[in-house]
Write a protein that holds these residues in place. Sequence first.
Motif, PDB file in Angstrom:
ATOM      1  N   ARG A  62      -1.741  20.573  36.493  1.00  0.00           N
ATOM      2  CA  ARG A  62      -1.897  20.608  37.936  1.00  0.00           C
ATOM      3  C   ARG A  62      -3.184  19.922  38.335  1.00  0.00           C
ATOM      4  O   ARG A  62      -4.194  19.977  37.651  1.00  0.00           O
ATOM      5  N   THR A  63      -3.150  19.268  39.500  1.00  0.00           N
ATOM      6  CA  THR A  63      -4.352  18.609  39.976  1.00  0.00           C
ATOM      7  C   THR A  63      -5.401  19.628  40.355  1.00  0.00           C
ATOM      8  O   THR A  63      -5.113  20.751  40.763  1.00  0.00           O
TER       9      THR A  63
ATOM     10  N   THR B 285      -8.108  19.024  52.985  1.00  0.00           N
ATOM     11  CA  THR B 285      -7.420  19.144  51.707  1.00  0.00           C
ATOM     12  C   THR B 285      -6.050  19.774  51.929  1.00  0.00           C
ATOM     13  O   THR B 285      -5.768  20.335  52.989  1.00  0.00           O
TER      14      THR B 285
ATOM     15  N   ARG C  73      -4.922  22.276  54.933  1.00  0.00           N
ATOM     16  CA  ARG C  73      -6.148  23.005  55.269  1.00  0.00           C
ATOM     17  C   ARG C  73      -6.967  22.182  56.251  1.00  0.00           C
ATOM     18  O   ARG C  73      -7.047  20.959  56.122  1.00  0.00           O
TER      19      ARG C  73
ATOM     20  N   VAL D 203      -2.771  12.066  46.539  1.00  0.00           N
ATOM     21  CA  VAL D 203      -2.738  12.994  45.402  1.00  0.00           C
ATOM     22  C   VAL D 203      -3.142  12.196  44.180  1.00  0.00           C
ATOM     23  O   VAL D 203      -2.586  11.122  43.921  1.00  0.00           O
TER      24      VAL D 203
ATOM     25  N   PRO E 299      -9.084  19.687  42.896  1.00  0.00           N
ATOM     26  CA  PRO E 299      -9.340  19.054  44.172  1.00  0.00           C
ATOM     27  C   PRO E 299      -9.278  17.542  43.999  1.00  0.00           C
ATOM     28  O   PRO E 299      -9.895  16.980  43.117  1.00  0.00           O
ATOM     29  N   ALA E 300      -8.514  16.894  44.859  1.00  0.00           N
ATOM     30  CA  ALA E 300      -8.026  15.549  44.559  1.00  0.00           C
ATOM     31  C   ALA E 300      -9.120  14.561  44.310  1.00  0.00           C
ATOM     32  O   ALA E 300      -8.885  13.509  43.818  1.00  0.00           O
TER      33      ALA E 300
ATOM     34  N   ARG F  36      -5.811  15.345  49.375  1.00  0.00           N
ATOM     35  CA  ARG F  36      -6.714  15.215  50.518  1.00  0.00           C
ATOM     36  C   ARG F  36      -6.034  14.445  51.642  1.00  0.00           C
ATOM     37  O   ARG F  36      -5.123  13.653  51.401  1.00  0.00           O
TER      38      ARG F  36
ATOM     39  N   ASP G 262      -2.739  19.149  44.242  1.00  0.00           N
ATOM     40  CA  ASP G 262      -3.740  19.254  45.291  1.00  0.00           C
ATOM     41  C   ASP G 262      -4.047  17.852  45.804  1.00  0.00           C
ATOM     42  O   ASP G 262      -3.986  16.877  45.049  1.00  0.00           O
TER      43      ASP G 262
ATOM     44  N   ALA H  68      -2.597  21.715  49.456  1.00  0.00           N
ATOM     45  CA  ALA H  68      -2.039  22.150  48.175  1.00  0.00           C
ATOM     46  C   ALA H  68      -0.526  22.162  48.290  1.00  0.00           C
ATOM     47  O   ALA H  68       0.030  22.521  49.326  1.00  0.00           O
TER      48      ALA H  68
END
Length: 239
Positions: free
Chosen positions: A234-235, A192, A188, A227, A237-238, A215, A213, A194
């Motif tokens: 699941r992660t 970030t 993105r 990560v 936002p990191a 950055r 997820d 995914a």
Amino acid sequence: MTLLPAGGPAPAGLLAPLLPPQVTAVDTFHDSAEPFLFPEEEALVAKAVSKRRHEFTTVRQCARAALAGFGLPPAPILPGAGGAPRWPGGMVGSLTHCDGYRAAAVARDTTVASLGIDAEPAEPLRGEGTLNLITLPAERTALRELAAHRPGIPWDRLLFSAKESVYKAWSPLTGRPLGFHDAHVTLRPNGTFAAALLVPGATTAGPPLTGFDGRWQVRDGLALTVVAVPPHGRTGPAC
């Protein structure tokens, strides 16, 4: 961000904005003038070329400095299954190095389940056919769109780095390899990304993984990705 001891390489501090506060990271642009390895580590690089020895040694100095931030004494950092580093009990971590840069990140396993960090030169991938080897068709379509939207960023290299960070976070949790085509990564423009897993994400403990997820950033000639997996699933936002 914990700094290397006095007399060691000068810290760069590039990872701090990407990592959650529970993680301690140390990074540097310089190899140590006073290299040190434990005998068990020395045996692993006894026949290695100078470049490999410098990478191996300095990244472990970074790791030991990061672990010291948690009050842990210096200890050998040796590869485990699949080549991933084995960390002291109760700790998780990740290492990365590329030309001119070394970094380590560690955290307590009660606050972070797994870590993946990766650094690459901020330049396009080299080699004809390399992109096809590491990406899915949908990822290549997205890369073209990103390049049109924000030219000047090495999106293909960032995608490669993100997959490396995903693999480093995946491996300790599952004990299994993860191929480049086993996760669909969406970068993105906001820094970030995914990763949707395309293979079963069974773990050695805890719920199955569905994805990660992370950055990213590009600065100082480097493409950096991280990560940080929270204790369950699941992660988010990191960082």
